[in-house]
Design an enzyme around this catalytic site. Structure first.
Site, short mmCIF file in Angstrom:
data_model
loop_
_atom_site.label_atom_id
_atom_site.label_comp_id
_atom_site.label_asym_id
_atom_site.label_seq_id
_atom_site.Cartn_x
_atom_site.Cartn_y
_atom_site.Cartn_z
N LYS A 1 0.82 -1.22 0.00
CA LYS A 1 0.00 0.00 0.00
C LYS A 1 0.85 1.26 0.00
O LYS A 1 0.44 2.28 -0.54
CB LYS A 1 -0.97 0.00 1.19
CG LYS A 1 -2.12 -0.97 0.99
CD LYS A 1 -3.31 -0.67 1.85
CE LYS A 1 -4.48 -1.57 1.51
NZ LYS A 1 -5.57 -1.51 2.48
N LYS B 1 -4.00 -11.17 -7.00
CA LYS B 1 -5.30 -11.52 -6.41
C LYS B 1 -6.42 -10.61 -6.94
O LYS B 1 -6.17 -9.46 -7.31
CB LYS B 1 -5.23 -11.51 -4.88
CG LYS B 1 -5.26 -10.16 -4.24
CD LYS B 1 -5.60 -10.26 -2.75
CE LYS B 1 -5.91 -8.87 -2.23
NZ LYS B 1 -6.41 -8.80 -0.89
N LYS C 1 -10.73 -5.23 -5.44
CA LYS C 1 -11.67 -4.21 -5.90
C LYS C 1 -10.96 -2.98 -6.44
O LYS C 1 -11.54 -2.18 -7.13
CB LYS C 1 -12.65 -3.83 -4.79
CG LYS C 1 -12.06 -3.57 -3.46
CD LYS C 1 -13.14 -3.64 -2.38
CE LYS C 1 -12.55 -3.99 -1.04
NZ LYS C 1 -13.44 -4.63 -0.12
P1 AMP Z 1 -10.58 -6.71 2.18
O1 AMP Z 1 -11.42 -6.56 0.97
O2 AMP Z 1 -9.12 -6.52 1.90
O3 AMP Z 1 -11.10 -5.96 3.37
O4 AMP Z 1 -10.67 -8.27 2.60
C1 AMP Z 1 -11.74 -8.83 3.30
C2 AMP Z 1 -11.55 -10.33 3.42
O5 AMP Z 1 -11.61 -10.93 2.12
C3 AMP Z 1 -10.21 -10.77 4.02
O6 AMP Z 1 -10.42 -11.90 4.84
C4 AMP Z 1 -9.39 -11.13 2.83
O7 AMP Z 1 -8.40 -12.09 3.13
C5 AMP Z 1 -10.44 -11.70 1.89
N1 AMP Z 1 -10.05 -11.52 0.49
C6 AMP Z 1 -9.85 -10.33 -0.16
N2 AMP Z 1 -9.53 -10.54 -1.46
C7 AMP Z 1 -9.50 -11.90 -1.63
C8 AMP Z 1 -9.23 -12.76 -2.75
N3 AMP Z 1 -8.93 -12.29 -3.94
N4 AMP Z 1 -9.32 -14.10 -2.54
C9 AMP Z 1 -9.66 -14.60 -1.34
N5 AMP Z 1 -9.92 -13.86 -0.25
C10 AMP Z 1 -9.84 -12.52 -0.38
#
Ligand code: AMP
Ligand code: TRP
Length: 341
Positions: free
Chosen positions: A123, A205, A208
């Protein structure tokens, strides 16, 4: 530790804690890596979930969008099956103990440890004009979230494992100095779906924040959009639907998605699509995703149109969360030597 299936959950009264940031629309990666798991865990664990909105402001937010994303994510998680009668589901900034314990834990977390966090490194490369102190100490706030509720297991995607490891170190360090205070938690990573990759660049990965709109499936995407995105998904020059473990191919990723939704092994999928080519497989994956998301999308529409219900639920949950977390905070403060009345 890997997620267990079926009966192995039963008779287990351990506490689960997890959170997600309201930083934008929820992706298929979030759903398969985290949320789908959460709603299944509710049946057999004591579950506590939060919208980590304090974490979200480590990256600058537009106030209107931030408010909208938060309320929509609350409704979307209810639509995904988070049941506020079974689980505690609150908004982090409504419970002041989180920021208070975060400050305390900052003082038990080393600069070197925080500097090694992959997410911070990523980040700070991405937001070069706003490498703020919050972005750096973010894992100490996450540790506070977890430790306040004495959580044993933390269901997260692969990318958050390092933060849970750091939480363990902070808890062990604190306990080492003052005696048993915090429960030392463990990450709880799902077997499939832990890392859903971008549809356009299967080596990174699904996120968003990726700029190419075809790279990411959002939970609220229309059927047409979902089909279009899967048809355009980057694969390779091969023709056979086959899982190749060491290579991060687009096909592996599609198989992972299909396997998680359809509850099929890679072997079964390979047999199902033998001699059928990538086109047929992509359509099948898209149809599976659509069928699984449709009921969620319908429930989301109902919840988001009932703001009063949403408010009632997040307010009630915040009161309970405060009661639980205040006890832990007080215990920690006493150990340190603060005067607590
Ligand atoms: P975030 O969107 O970064 O707040 O992530 C929320 C949750 O979704 C966390 O537990 C992340 O590890 C999971 N997560 C985010 N992106 C992925 C992805 N591409 N594949 C699997 N898990 C994800
Ligand atoms: N940092 C997590 C993410 O970006 C969200 C989060 C905040 C979290 N606090 C948490 C996850 C506590 C698990 C436990 O995905």
């Amino acid at each position: 530790m890997e997620a267990k299936k079926g009966n192995e959950y039963k008779k287990n009264k351990e506490t689960i804690f997890s959170a997600i940031q309201p930083s934008g629309a929820m992706t298929l990666g979030n759903y398969l890596g985290a949320i789908k798991n959460w709603s299944e865990l509710q049946e057999n664990y004591k579950c506590i979930f939060a919208l980590a909105d304090l974490h979200t402001i480590t990256v600058r937010q537009n106030p209107e969008n931030f408010r909208k994303n938060t309320i929509e994510l609350y409704a979307l998680l209810l639509a995904c099956g988070i049941n506020p009668e079974k689980s505690l589901f609150f908004i982090q900034s409504h419970v002041h103990t989180h920021s208070e314990l975060a400050w305390i834990l900052d003082c038990y977390t080393q600069f070197g440890e925080l500097s090694r966090m992959t997410q911070f490194k990523d980040k700070s490369k991405k937001y070069t004009d706003n490498i703020n102190a919050g972005l750096f100490s973010y894992p100490a706030l996450m540790a506070a979230d977890i430790l306040l509720y004495g959580a044993d297991l933390i269901p997260v995607g692969e990318d958050q494992k390092q933060h849970v490891e750091l939480t363990r170190n902070i808890a062990q360090r604190f306990n080492g100095i003052y005696g048993e205070t915090f429960v030392v938690p463990e990450a709880f990573i799902p077997k499939t779906g832990a890392r859903i990759m971008s549809l356009q660049n299967p080596k990174s990965k699904m996120s968003k924040s990726e700029l190419n709109p075809n790279a990411c499936i959002f939970l609220t995407d229309s059927q047409d959009t979902i089909i279009k995105k899967f048809k355009r998904a980057v694969t390779d020059s091969g023709t056979q639907v086959k899982f190749t473990p060491e290579e991060k191919t687009g096909i592996n990723n599609l198989m992972n998605i299909y396997s998680t939704f359809e509850n099929k092994t890679f072997d079964e999928i390979e047999k199902e699509f033998e001699g059928k080519g990538y086109g047929v497989f992509k359509t099948a994956v898209a149809e599976s995703v659509i069928a699984n998301l449709l009921p969620i999308q319908e429930k989301f529409k109902e919840y988001i149109s009932d703001k009063e219900y949403l408010q009632k639920k997040y307010r009630q949950s915040a009161i309970t969360a405060l009661e639980i977390s205040e006890n832990t905070l007080k215990r920690a403060k006493e150990k340190i030597g603060f005067i607590v009345n």
